[in-house]
Design a protein around this motif. Structure first.
Motif, PDB file in Angstrom:
ATOM      1  N   GLN A  17       0.675  -1.139  -0.092  1.00 43.77           N
ATOM      2  CA  GLN A  17       0.108   0.015   0.023  1.00 43.77           C
ATOM      3  C   GLN A  17       0.879   1.366   0.017  1.00 43.77           C
ATOM      4  N   THR A  18       2.034   1.162   0.823  1.00 43.38           N
ATOM      5  CA  THR A  18       2.953   2.350   0.661  1.00 43.38           C
ATOM      6  C   THR A  18       3.717   2.700  -0.748  1.00 43.38           C
ATOM      7  N   PHE A  19       4.043   1.537  -1.411  1.00 41.72           N
ATOM      8  CA  PHE A  19       4.328   1.580  -2.725  1.00 41.72           C
ATOM      9  C   PHE A  19       3.238   2.198  -3.638  1.00 41.72           C
ATOM     10  N   MET A  20       2.112   1.600  -3.664  1.00 41.70           N
ATOM     11  CA  MET A  20       0.891   2.166  -4.495  1.00 41.70           C
ATOM     12  C   MET A  20       0.782   3.608  -4.084  1.00 41.70           C
ATOM     13  N   ALA A  32       3.246   5.873  -5.598  1.00 45.25           N
ATOM     14  CA  ALA A  32       3.051   6.006  -7.009  1.00 45.25           C
ATOM     15  C   ALA A  32       1.931   6.888  -7.190  1.00 45.25           C
ATOM     16  N   ASP A  33       0.763   7.065  -6.463  1.00 47.40           N
ATOM     17  CA  ASP A  33      -0.168   8.071  -6.436  1.00 47.40           C
ATOM     18  C   ASP A  33       0.261   9.583  -6.368  1.00 47.40           C
ATOM     19  N   THR A  62       4.218  14.858 -10.544  1.00 44.58           N
ATOM     20  CA  THR A  62       5.072  14.962 -11.728  1.00 44.58           C
ATOM     21  C   THR A  62       4.342  14.895 -13.109  1.00 44.58           C
ATOM     22  N   HIS A  63       3.171  14.038 -13.054  1.00 42.60           N
ATOM     23  CA  HIS A  63       2.257  13.530 -14.082  1.00 42.60           C
ATOM     24  C   HIS A  63       3.281  12.759 -15.131  1.00 42.60           C
ATOM     25  N   ASP A  86       5.540   2.060 -13.703  1.00 44.53           N
ATOM     26  CA  ASP A  86       6.636   1.304 -13.439  1.00 44.53           C
ATOM     27  C   ASP A  86       6.476   1.159 -11.634  1.00 44.53           C
ATOM     28  N   ILE A  87       6.321   2.097 -10.977  1.00 45.61           N
ATOM     29  CA  ILE A  87       6.112   2.078  -9.637  1.00 45.61           C
ATOM     30  C   ILE A  87       4.958   1.078  -9.205  1.00 45.61           C
TER      31      ILE A  87
END
Length: 117
Positions: free
Chosen positions: A72-75, A78-79, A85-86, A93-94
């Motif tokens: 959940q931290t990785f996701m 990513a968000d 940055t868009h 990739d993340i």
């Protein structure tokens, strides 16, 4: 200027291992401090161009919960990266890494469970 405060209290055992983590925020609607089994705090030091981190988890944190927490931290990372940055290809990739990480964790858990039987 508005100000918000986040307070984190960590109760430690004799060996300085976290027993209990509680947090509260002035902007929260919760009336009481909230319990947590683990936490990750990252701060960016712009002068040194370095990430400063605090990673803590309690003795009650189970391995499967830790894998869920990391996934959940990785996701969430990513968000956040997407919003700031868009850069969709890097965001994807993340997310793909997070999914691969979680799948590999589940496969390892299944192997470990078979060995225990």
């Amino acid at each position: 200027m508005a100000k918000s405060t986040i307070t984190i209290d960590v109760e430690l055992d004799e060996g300085r291992v976290p027993l209990n983590i509680q947090w509260k925020a002035t902007e929260s609607t919760a009336e009481r401090p909230q319990q947590a089994k683990a936490m990750m705090v990252s701060l960016w030091d712009g002068a040194d161009k370095a990430a400063l981190r605090i990673d803590l988890w309690t003795q009650k944190m189970m391995v499967d919960e830790m894998a869920d927490f990391y996934f959940q931290t990785f996701m969430g990372m990513a968000d956040s990266f997407e919003r700031s940055t868009h850069m969709e290809p890097l965001v994807n990739d993340i997310r793909q890494f997070a999914q691969s990480f979680y799948k590999k964790f589940q496969e390892q858990q299944m192997k470990d469970n078979k060995l225990e039987q």
